[in-house]
Design a protein around this motif. Structure first.
Motif, mmCIF file in Angstrom:
data_model
loop_
_atom_site.group_PDB
_atom_site.id
_atom_site.type_symbol
_atom_site.label_atom_id
_atom_site.label_comp_id
_atom_site.label_asym_id
_atom_site.label_seq_id
_atom_site.Cartn_x
_atom_site.Cartn_y
_atom_site.Cartn_z
ATOM 1 N N ALA A 341 0.875 -1.172 0.000
ATOM 2 C CA ALA A 341 0.000 0.000 0.000
ATOM 3 C C ALA A 341 0.909 1.218 0.000
ATOM 4 O O ALA A 341 1.285 1.732 1.049
ATOM 5 C CB ALA A 341 -0.889 -0.007 1.244
ATOM 6 N N PHE A 347 7.231 5.761 -3.400
ATOM 7 C CA PHE A 347 7.289 4.696 -2.385
ATOM 8 C C PHE A 347 6.832 5.170 -1.012
ATOM 9 O O PHE A 347 7.202 4.599 -0.004
ATOM 10 C CB PHE A 347 8.709 4.079 -2.294
ATOM 11 N N PHE A 348 6.033 6.235 -0.986
ATOM 12 C CA PHE A 348 5.484 6.683 0.287
ATOM 13 C C PHE A 348 4.289 5.819 0.644
ATOM 14 O O PHE A 348 3.506 5.455 -0.222
ATOM 15 C CB PHE A 348 5.022 8.147 0.210
ATOM 16 N N PRO A 349 4.121 5.514 1.926
ATOM 17 C CA PRO A 349 2.982 4.709 2.365
ATOM 18 C C PRO A 349 1.642 5.338 1.961
ATOM 19 O O PRO A 349 1.517 6.556 1.904
ATOM 20 C CB PRO A 349 3.124 4.712 3.884
ATOM 21 N N SER A 350 0.666 4.499 1.692
ATOM 22 C CA SER A 350 -0.660 4.977 1.336
ATOM 23 C C SER A 350 -1.735 4.188 2.074
ATOM 24 O O SER A 350 -2.432 3.373 1.489
ATOM 25 C CB SER A 350 -0.857 4.866 -0.177
ATOM 26 N N PRO A 351 -1.859 4.411 3.373
ATOM 27 C CA PRO A 351 -2.926 3.718 4.093
ATOM 28 C C PRO A 351 -4.285 4.275 3.658
ATOM 29 O O PRO A 351 -4.341 5.330 3.030
ATOM 30 C CB PRO A 351 -2.632 4.054 5.560
ATOM 31 N N PRO A 379 -2.149 2.976 9.222
ATOM 32 C CA PRO A 379 -0.736 3.384 9.061
ATOM 33 C C PRO A 379 0.196 2.787 10.112
ATOM 34 O O PRO A 379 1.354 3.164 10.179
ATOM 35 C CB PRO A 379 -0.807 4.901 9.212
ATOM 36 N N PRO A 383 3.653 -1.725 5.145
ATOM 37 C CA PRO A 383 2.740 -1.476 4.025
ATOM 38 C C PRO A 383 2.419 -2.703 3.166
ATOM 39 O O PRO A 383 1.576 -2.627 2.286
ATOM 40 C CB PRO A 383 3.482 -0.421 3.193
#
Lengths: 450, 70
Positions: A341, A347-351, A379, A383
């Motif tokens: 995610a 490549f930043f998290p995407s909750p 979060p 991920p």
């Protein structure tokens, strides 16, 4: 035989462990944090108990609470999965003291392998080639600089207790080393409670190739060949395959033997992975030993037919290995892609809230899932939400099938790395097997700028 | 007035500036933490920090304002 196992983990690996435990007739206990109540693994287990709030220190890393639940509900074993407490020697030691079977090696092995400096020493003595580098911890910038000069830049600066890429950095010059040494030392202290740093020579054009081993409590050790896991971002694996298309049969054999020597050097028990860097001349160097089940274990299962989680539970129960090395051959080719995610470019998290989950189905497709449709990805944890595994008679066939499977893999509501996976799988250099650790930097990221 | 917003959901790990402080373009002002990753949030403008809208440990969503500049 273990009668009831508590799974001290979450997500796809908790579900994976429950599946194999059930097939062995072992009762399963899931433990979960407040935000994981609706996770698939919680529903799958025979019994499920709340650990506490979302934050890992109050839930999946809460040793006392986990042991308390195991005792109260009479689980005679704890499977730690990967990550979280899986390589925590204090947790394993506590299980040992409480008379609970820890599904993994003993606490002494975890302690030795947890320290990369210690592990390097042991392996060197056992005749396992290690990456050229410092044998002792480097305490000061001056020591680090002197050592870097000796082996020559570029070097890898690493934390002895590091993991998941934290505390690890490529350094090109004295000046850069001066800038980053203290910072990394500080971070290592903060994250791992120990700021011991060491330096390794950076291996050019390296691939990451690891060997799966199995060891019972009766001195029998075997390996189940290799996995190549060179496609990485942020020092974490993204695509893995078995077997490696790069190494020769002779190297495969040598690496397997070295991995067995490594396991024997520490009286290793249960399943584990010996990780190597392999250069363009097929020289291989030990980097670390993962004393647990690996995320990418399914590809080994697909090409060997061995259920590694079942083996873990059987070994932990005290059974001798029933597999015969001569009966096990690599059959076909398997590829795993990790579904994260996250934003596929930064490549930043995407909750967030999943609104659609539509998965490809087929004989050669295997899913390991940590989520369901309408699942809220929080979060608080890693991920990685799912793994897609495909197999084929050849690497080419496996790649084709992976391409089709990814095209039919739909997750809405959150960003995922699926576009990145598709791009790499269809990339000529990937198809050619030019899978070096530098792949993402060298081929993927430049494509985004166009 | 300019706003510096969160580019992902997560919790505020560190606030690196104080109200009244002069900041320069590309300077990190806040570090967010999400899914085991720390993401520094940098200002895209020069300015003086007018208000810090979050404190360490707060949970923020993508797009939430972290810091305002004047």
């Amino acid at each position: 035989m273990i009668k009831k196992v508590l799974i001290a983990n979450r997500g796809e690996i908790a579900a994976r462990i429950i599946r194999s435990a059930k097939q062995l007739g072992i009762k399963t206990v899931a433990v979960f944090s407040e935000v994981d109540e609706n996770s698939p693994f919680v529903q799958m287990a025979d019994e499920s108990y709340l650990l506490g709030p979302a934050r890992v220190n109050e839930s999946y890393l809460n040793i006392d609470k986990i042991i308390e639940i195991a005792k109260e509900y009479r689980a005679d074993a704890i499977h730690p999965g990967y990550g979280f407490l899986s390589e925590n020697h204090l947790f394993a030691e506590k299980c040992e003291k409480e008379g609970i079977i820890f599904v993994g090696p003993n606490s002494q092995v975890l302690k030795q392998m947890g320290s990369k400096i210690e592990a390097r020493k042991i392996m060197k003595e056992a005749g396992v080639p290690v990456v050229p580098g410092s044998i002792e911890a480097l305490d000061t910038i001056d020591e680090a600089k002197a050592f870097a000069k000796e082996i020559g830049y570029p070097v890898m600066l690493k934390a002895s207790l590091g993991g998941g890429g934290i505390g690890m950095q490529v350094v090109q010059s004295d000046e850069e080393l001066e800038n980053v040494f203290l910072d990394n030392q500080q971070r290592a202290k903060q994250f791992f409670g120990d700021g011991s740093m060491f330096i390794e020579k950076k291996i050019d054009d390296a691939r990451h190739i690891e060997v799966q081993i199995l060891a019972d409590q009766h001195g029998n050790v075997m390996h189940l060949f290799e996995r190549e896991c060179s496609i990485q971002r942020r020092n974490q694996k993204v695509i893995e395959e078995a077997p490696s298309s790069f190494i020769s049969e002779a190297t495969r054999e040598k690496m397997g033997e070295a991995a067995i020597r490594a396991a024997k050097a520490v009286d290793y028990t249960n399943v584990g992975t010996v990780e190597f860097l392999v250069d363009s001349e097929e020289n291989f160097y030990f980097i670390e030993m993962n004393a647990r089940i690996q995320v990418e274990h399914p590809i080994t299962e697909e090409v060997t037919g061995v259920d590694l989680v079942k083996e873990q539970l059987l070994i932990a129960s005290g059974n001798p290995l029933s597999l015969n090395k001569n009966d096990i051959k690599i059959k076909g080719h398997a590829i795993e892609t990790r579904i994260y995610a996250e934003d596929p470019e930064r490549f930043f998290p995407s909750p967030g809230q999943i609104t659609r989950l539509d998965l490809p189905e087929g004989e050669h497709i295997r899913h390991e899932l940590g989520v369901s449709s309408s699942f809220q990805v929080t979060p608080f944890y890693d991920p990685m939400i799912a793994k897609l595994i495909v197999s084929g008679a050849s690497r080419e066939e496996a790649i084709e099938r992976m391409k089709d499977a990814l095209n039919n893999y739909h997750i809405d509501g959150i960003k995922t790395n699926i576009p990145m996976l598709k791009t790499i799988i269809e990339h000529d250099q990937f198809k050619k097997g030019n899978t070096k650790i530098s792949f993402v930097d060298e081929y993927y990221l430049p494509m985004l700028k166009k | 007035m300019k706003e510096i917003t969160a580019n992902m959901a997560g919790s505020v790990w560190k606030v690196l500036v104080q109200e009244g402080e002069q900041v320069e373009i590309d300077q990190d002002v806040v570090i967010l933490e999400s899914m085991k990753m720390e993401i520094p949030i940098a200002t895209e403008d020069d300015g003086i920090v007018k208000e810090i809208k979050v404190k360490e440990g707060d949970f923020v969503n993508e797009g939430d304002v972290l810091v305002t500049l004047e």
